[in-house]
Design a protein around this motif. Structure first.
Motif, PDB file in Angstrom:
ATOM      1  N   ILE A  30       0.834  -1.201   0.000  1.00  0.00           N
ATOM      2  CA  ILE A  30       0.000   0.000   0.000  1.00  0.00           C
ATOM      3  C   ILE A  30       0.868   1.250   0.000  1.00  0.00           C
ATOM      4  N   SER A  31       1.996   1.212   0.697  1.00  0.00           N
ATOM      5  CA  SER A  31       2.913   2.359   0.690  1.00  0.00           C
ATOM      6  C   SER A  31       3.417   2.640  -0.724  1.00  0.00           C
ATOM      7  N   LEU A  32       3.713   1.584  -1.479  1.00  0.00           N
ATOM      8  CA  LEU A  32       4.150   1.763  -2.861  1.00  0.00           C
ATOM      9  C   LEU A  32       3.026   2.343  -3.715  1.00  0.00           C
ATOM     10  N   MET A  33       1.806   1.859  -3.517  1.00  0.00           N
ATOM     11  CA  MET A  33       0.672   2.378  -4.274  1.00  0.00           C
ATOM     12  C   MET A  33       0.434   3.846  -3.960  1.00  0.00           C
ATOM     13  N   GLU A  34       0.539   4.210  -2.694  1.00  0.00           N
ATOM     14  CA  GLU A  34       0.350   5.607  -2.316  1.00  0.00           C
ATOM     15  C   GLU A  34       1.416   6.506  -2.942  1.00  0.00           C
ATOM     16  N   ALA A  35       2.653   6.008  -2.969  1.00  0.00           N
ATOM     17  CA  ALA A  35       3.731   6.789  -3.587  1.00  0.00           C
ATOM     18  C   ALA A  35       3.464   6.992  -5.071  1.00  0.00           C
ATOM     19  N   LEU A  36       3.020   5.940  -5.752  1.00  0.00           N
ATOM     20  CA  LEU A  36       2.742   6.034  -7.181  1.00  0.00           C
ATOM     21  C   LEU A  36       1.525   6.908  -7.454  1.00  0.00           C
ATOM     22  N   ALA A  37       0.557   6.904  -6.549  1.00  0.00           N
ATOM     23  CA  ALA A  37      -0.660   7.700  -6.748  1.00  0.00           C
ATOM     24  C   ALA A  37      -0.365   9.193  -6.727  1.00  0.00           C
ATOM     25  N   ARG A  38       0.736   9.587  -6.088  1.00  0.00           N
ATOM     26  CA  ARG A  38       1.080  11.007  -5.995  1.00  0.00           C
ATOM     27  C   ARG A  38       1.896  11.479  -7.181  1.00  0.00           C
ATOM     28  N   ARG A  39       2.333  10.541  -8.014  1.00  0.00           N
ATOM     29  CA  ARG A  39       3.179  10.878  -9.163  1.00  0.00           C
ATOM     30  C   ARG A  39       2.621  10.191 -10.410  1.00  0.00           C
TER      31      ARG A  39
ATOM     32  N   TYR B 171       7.291   2.644 -13.318  1.00  0.00           N
ATOM     33  CA  TYR B 171       6.055   2.063 -12.802  1.00  0.00           C
ATOM     34  C   TYR B 171       4.945   3.107 -12.788  1.00  0.00           C
ATOM     35  N   ARG B 172       3.721   2.638 -13.076  1.00  0.00           N
ATOM     36  CA  ARG B 172       2.544   3.496 -13.060  1.00  0.00           C
ATOM     37  C   ARG B 172       1.375   2.699 -12.491  1.00  0.00           C
ATOM     38  N   LEU B 173       0.458   3.404 -11.827  1.00  0.00           N
ATOM     39  CA  LEU B 173      -0.736   2.754 -11.301  1.00  0.00           C
ATOM     40  C   LEU B 173      -1.788   2.607 -12.383  1.00  0.00           C
ATOM     41  N   ASN B 174      -2.545   1.519 -12.310  1.00  0.00           N
ATOM     42  CA  ASN B 174      -3.697   1.310 -13.181  1.00  0.00           C
ATOM     43  C   ASN B 174      -5.005   1.533 -12.433  1.00  0.00           C
ATOM     44  N   VAL B 175      -4.927   1.894 -11.175  1.00  0.00           N
ATOM     45  CA  VAL B 175      -6.118   2.154 -10.368  1.00  0.00           C
ATOM     46  C   VAL B 175      -5.961   3.520  -9.714  1.00  0.00           C
ATOM     47  N   THR B 176      -7.067   4.082  -9.257  1.00  0.00           N
ATOM     48  CA  THR B 176      -7.015   5.363  -8.564  1.00  0.00           C
ATOM     49  C   THR B 176      -7.238   5.159  -7.072  1.00  0.00           C
ATOM     50  N   LEU B 177      -6.532   5.942  -6.288  1.00  0.00           N
ATOM     51  CA  LEU B 177      -6.778   6.006  -4.855  1.00  0.00           C
ATOM     52  C   LEU B 177      -7.474   7.340  -4.614  1.00  0.00           C
ATOM     53  N   PRO B 178      -8.789   7.321  -4.337  1.00  0.00           N
ATOM     54  CA  PRO B 178      -9.602   8.548  -4.362  1.00  0.00           C
ATOM     55  C   PRO B 178      -9.044   9.716  -3.571  1.00  0.00           C
ATOM     56  N   SER B 179      -8.440   9.463  -2.415  1.00  0.00           N
ATOM     57  CA  SER B 179      -7.979  10.574  -1.584  1.00  0.00           C
ATOM     58  C   SER B 179      -6.594  11.072  -1.973  1.00  0.00           C
ATOM     59  N   ILE B 180      -5.945  10.392  -2.943  1.00  0.00           N
ATOM     60  CA  ILE B 180      -4.564  10.722  -3.278  1.00  0.00           C
ATOM     61  C   ILE B 180      -4.388  11.051  -4.749  1.00  0.00           C
ATOM     62  N   SER B 181      -4.915  10.215  -5.629  1.00  0.00           N
ATOM     63  CA  SER B 181      -4.677  10.371  -7.059  1.00  0.00           C
ATOM     64  C   SER B 181      -5.239  11.695  -7.561  1.00  0.00           C
ATOM     65  N   PRO B 182      -4.433  12.471  -8.305  1.00  0.00           N
ATOM     66  CA  PRO B 182      -4.874  13.789  -8.752  1.00  0.00           C
ATOM     67  C   PRO B 182      -5.961  13.759  -9.802  1.00  0.00           C
ATOM     68  N   GLU B 183      -6.026  12.698 -10.611  1.00  0.00           N
ATOM     69  CA  GLU B 183      -7.048  12.617 -11.647  1.00  0.00           C
ATOM     70  C   GLU B 183      -7.291  11.155 -11.985  1.00  0.00           C
ATOM     71  N   PRO B 184      -8.479  10.831 -12.516  1.00  0.00           N
ATOM     72  CA  PRO B 184      -8.796   9.428 -12.806  1.00  0.00           C
ATOM     73  C   PRO B 184      -7.948   8.864 -13.923  1.00  0.00           C
ATOM     74  N   ILE B 185      -7.706   7.581 -13.858  1.00  0.00           N
ATOM     75  CA  ILE B 185      -6.972   6.873 -14.905  1.00  0.00           C
ATOM     76  C   ILE B 185      -7.970   6.414 -15.963  1.00  0.00           C
ATOM     77  N   PRO B 186      -7.717   6.676 -17.247  1.00  0.00           N
ATOM     78  CA  PRO B 186      -8.669   6.274 -18.291  1.00  0.00           C
ATOM     79  C   PRO B 186      -9.048   4.811 -18.178  1.00  0.00           C
ATOM     80  N   ARG B 187     -10.326   4.541 -18.284  1.00  0.00           N
ATOM     81  CA  ARG B 187     -10.823   3.185 -18.154  1.00  0.00           C
ATOM     82  C   ARG B 187     -10.218   2.291 -19.229  1.00  0.00           C
TER      83      ARG B 187
END
Length: 278
Positions: free
Chosen positions: A12-21, A62-78
């Motif tokens: 989860i820490s890795l996902m949170e880091a990726l969600a901010r970038r 590395y890039r996320l394929n999911v959004t973390l609502p409270s962190i991710s700046p914008e949605p990832i295209p479906r």
């Protein structure tokens, strides 16, 4: 008291880091999280295998394929992860066969987004930094290919949504809808998209390039597009297409077959038209 899962917490820490970038390298993840690189490799391999994250072919980031609502700046295209994961083996094979690099685009609202590229694997290496960029849907070859599958009302709605916008609309090219519709008719006739002559990309170095594109997505939905890119001075569009369009189409057809048979498909994304204007 329940015992916390150390591996889950680290993941989860890795996902949170990726969600901010937009993206991060192994070294950046190590610096941000403080986790050992061996641990990051192991955890990221699991996230990639589960399609929660991806490692881009073009830059190894590395890039996320999911959004973390409270962190991710914008949605990832479906469906982004689906196209990236399923399509890239065939785009890589295409570049190895013809030499020229191929960019993979996805339709994202009122623009196209480049989600991966084989530029780093082409012997003709130029302007590699393309990933995660949005490009003008009317000017880009990928956008023209996708719009050629839309009817006049759909194209008109997209024009209205971007009317007067000198970055994302037809106003950028001094054109109106009546000017653009005959260009789409020509794209439909020939079966592939090209760059508008007046479109020089989103960065200065893009201006020297040309591209052709065909759509990706079952049943003619045009959810994305596959391109071949070359320097404008090397060849005219007509000559380049006469030599390389069959290989480009064959790669797109292979991707469509893979999309149709993949067990990881979001069936609704493939079968229902996406909201194109938002």
């Amino acid at each position: 008291m329940l015992k916390e899962s150390r591996s889950l917490d680290r993941g989860i820490s890795l996902m949170e880091a990726l969600a901010r970038r937009d993206s991060m390298s192994l070294a950046e993840l190590h610096k941000t999280t403080g986790l050992p690189k061996s641990t990051i490799r192991r955890l990221m391999a699991t996230l990639v295998a589960r399609s929660i994250a991806r490692r881009s072919l073009a830059d190894g980031r590395y890039r996320l394929n999911v959004t973390l609502p409270s962190i991710s700046p914008e949605p990832i295209p479906r469906g982004l992860s689906l196209l990236a994961d399923v399509a890239l083996p065939d785009t890589l094979a295409l570049t190895r066969a013809v030499g020229w690099p191929s960019d993979l685009h996805i339709l994202d609202g009122t623009a196209m987004q480049i989600i991966d590229s084989t530029r780093v694997f082409s012997p003709f290496q130029f302007n590699r930094e393309q990933i995660d960029r949005r490009v003008n849907i009317f000017g880009a070859a990928s956008g023209m290919a996708c719009l050629s599958l839309r009817n006049e009302a759909q194209v008109a709605a997209l024009h209205e949504a971007t009317k007067g916008d000198r970055t994302w609309g037809l106003a950028r090219f001094g054109m109106d809808l009546d000017d653009y519709l005959p260009i789409l008719d020509e794209a439909r006739r020939r079966g592939f998209g090209t760059r508008l002559p007046s479109y020089h990309g989103e960065r200065p170095l893009d201006g020297s390039l040309a591209a052709i594109a065909v759509t990706i997505g079952p049943r003619g939905l045009g959810l994305g597009a596959l391109t071949l890119v070359w320097p404008r001075a090397f060849s005219s569009t007509e000559l380049f297409a006469s030599e390389h369009l069959p290989a480009l189409r064959a790669a797109a057809e292979a991707i469509n077959r893979a999309l149709d048979t993949s067990r990881r498909i979001d069936r609704h994304w493939l079968e229902e038209p996406r909201e194109e204007v938002r």
